[in-house]
Design a protein around this motif. Structure first.
Motif, PDB file in Angstrom:
ATOM      1  N   VAL A  61       0.691  -0.954  -0.053  1.00 52.59           N
ATOM      2  CA  VAL A  61       0.145  -0.014   0.109  1.00 52.59           C
ATOM      3  C   VAL A  61       0.970   1.168   0.107  1.00 52.59           C
ATOM      4  CG1 VAL A  61      -1.899  -1.333   1.092  1.00 52.59           C
ATOM      5  CG2 VAL A  61      -0.323  -0.048   2.431  1.00 52.59           C
ATOM      6  N   PHE A  62       2.107   1.080   0.454  1.00 54.29           N
ATOM      7  CA  PHE A  62       2.966   2.438   0.375  1.00 54.29           C
ATOM      8  C   PHE A  62       3.450   2.411  -1.060  1.00 54.29           C
ATOM      9  CE2 PHE A  62       2.981   0.714   4.945  1.00 54.29           C
ATOM     10  CZ  PHE A  62       2.720   2.109   5.319  1.00 54.29           C
ATOM     11  N   ASN A  63       2.860   3.093  -1.931  1.00 46.39           N
ATOM     12  CA  ASN A  63       3.225   3.343  -3.242  1.00 46.39           C
ATOM     13  C   ASN A  63       3.598   2.300  -3.862  1.00 46.39           C
ATOM     14  OD1 ASN A  63       3.517   5.499  -5.344  1.00 46.39           O
ATOM     15  ND2 ASN A  63       5.644   5.478  -4.842  1.00 46.39           N
ATOM     16  N   ASN A  64       3.079   0.935  -3.665  1.00 46.47           N
ATOM     17  CA  ASN A  64       3.354  -0.160  -4.506  1.00 46.47           C
ATOM     18  C   ASN A  64       4.872  -0.498  -4.356  1.00 46.47           C
ATOM     19  OD1 ASN A  64       0.763  -0.520  -5.278  1.00 46.47           O
ATOM     20  ND2 ASN A  64       1.102   0.412  -7.229  1.00 46.47           N
ATOM     21  N   ASN A  65       5.335  -0.077  -3.306  1.00 43.48           N
ATOM     22  CA  ASN A  65       6.870  -0.212  -3.098  1.00 43.48           C
ATOM     23  C   ASN A  65       7.231  -1.445  -2.026  1.00 43.48           C
ATOM     24  OD1 ASN A  65       9.745  -0.094  -2.667  1.00 43.48           O
ATOM     25  ND2 ASN A  65       9.802   1.996  -2.347  1.00 43.48           N
ATOM     26  N   SER A  66       7.477  -2.635  -2.520  1.00 44.75           N
ATOM     27  CA  SER A  66       7.685  -3.782  -1.713  1.00 44.75           C
ATOM     28  C   SER A  66       8.752  -3.399  -0.647  1.00 44.75           C
ATOM     29  CB  SER A  66       8.012  -5.140  -2.508  1.00 44.75           C
ATOM     30  OG  SER A  66       9.016  -4.833  -3.009  1.00 44.75           O
ATOM     31  N   ASP A  67       9.815  -2.536  -0.796  1.00 42.76           N
ATOM     32  CA  ASP A  67      10.916  -2.443   0.186  1.00 42.76           C
ATOM     33  C   ASP A  67      10.178  -1.602   1.292  1.00 42.76           C
ATOM     34  OD1 ASP A  67      12.712  -3.665  -1.718  1.00 42.76           O
ATOM     35  OD2 ASP A  67      13.102  -1.585  -2.568  1.00 42.76           O
TER      36      ASP A  67
END
Length: 237
Positions: A61-67
């Motif tokens: 959910v965080f900008n599609n950033n898996s990191d």
């Protein structure tokens, strides 16, 4: 009589664990708060931090950033385990007889707390930045938004608790030359009717009694040569 709030109780020269005093100690309260905050962070990300939009692939959910999600989960689990370990160390701390081992324990606490205070700060900035960059189109029906806000909020709370723990450990380490500060025990206060009555004897030594009407104890002449012979040798390291 042991003063109120003493971190443990003395019994026959040993230290008995006092759970009430332990769990009401400010340092223990801070560790428990840090433990709860870490649970909230990684549980929010694991349960609601991933969404799927038209596919089986889960997106953060965080900008599609898996990191971002991986970072939050990693630091949350690490602090969860670390808080448990240091709670056990705090409970075991009074029974450590070596001053050197106590200093090492306090130093380890200082390094761990300072490191995770910094990591929580980095995580807060990272997750807040990624959440700010997330567009509403990427979250249909605001899916996962509450979990994301809760994660960011408890990252900030974790910074505060770990910062206080760092300052506490730093204070204990810097003042560690006083051995009383490396133990949870508090010395019994002197009785209110105590009165110093010095009785000078040979070589300038004094004997102090707590009663003004108590007769001085038997004294003997101290031989300076015996004192020199009995002086302990400095340990060689």
């Amino acid at each position: 009589m042991e003063p109120a709030g003493a971190y443990g109780a003395r019994k026959a020269g040993s230290i008995a664990f006092d759970p009430v005093a332990f769990f009401t100690h400010p340092r223990t309260v801070l560790r428990l708060m840090s433990w709860v905050f870490s649970v909230v962070v990684f549980s929010c990300i694991v349960n609601e931090g991933y969404i799927n939009i038209g596919s089986e692939r889960l997106l953060c959910v965080f900008n599609n950033n898996s990191d971002a999600c991986n970072y939050g989960i990693t630091i949350g689990v690490a602090c969860f385990l670390g808080s448990v370990c240091f709670l056990i160390l705090d409970a075991y701390f009074p029974s450590i007889s070596s001053i050197r081992d106590r200093r090492r324990a306090v130093l380890l606490d200082l390094l761990f707390s300072g490191l995770f205070c910094f990591l929580w700060f980095v995580g807060f900035c990272f997750l807040a930045n990624q959440w700010q960059a997330t567009s509403p189109d990427e979250l249909p029906l605001a899916q996962g938004s509450d979990a994301a806000r809760a994660t960011i909020a408890f990252c900030f709370f974790s910074i505060l608790t770990w910062a206080v723990l760092t300052l506490s450990a730093l204070r204990r380490f810097l003042t560690g030359s006083n051995t009383n500060l490396f133990t949870w025990q508090q010395l019994d206060p002197p009785p209110s009717n105590a009165r110093a009555t010095p009785y000078p004897i040979t070589n300038g030594a004094t004997i102090v009694t707590t009663s003004p009407y108590q007769a001085p104890p038997f004294t003997e002449t101290l031989d300076p040569q015996k004192l020199t012979q009995q002086r302990p040798m400095a340990p060689a390291f």
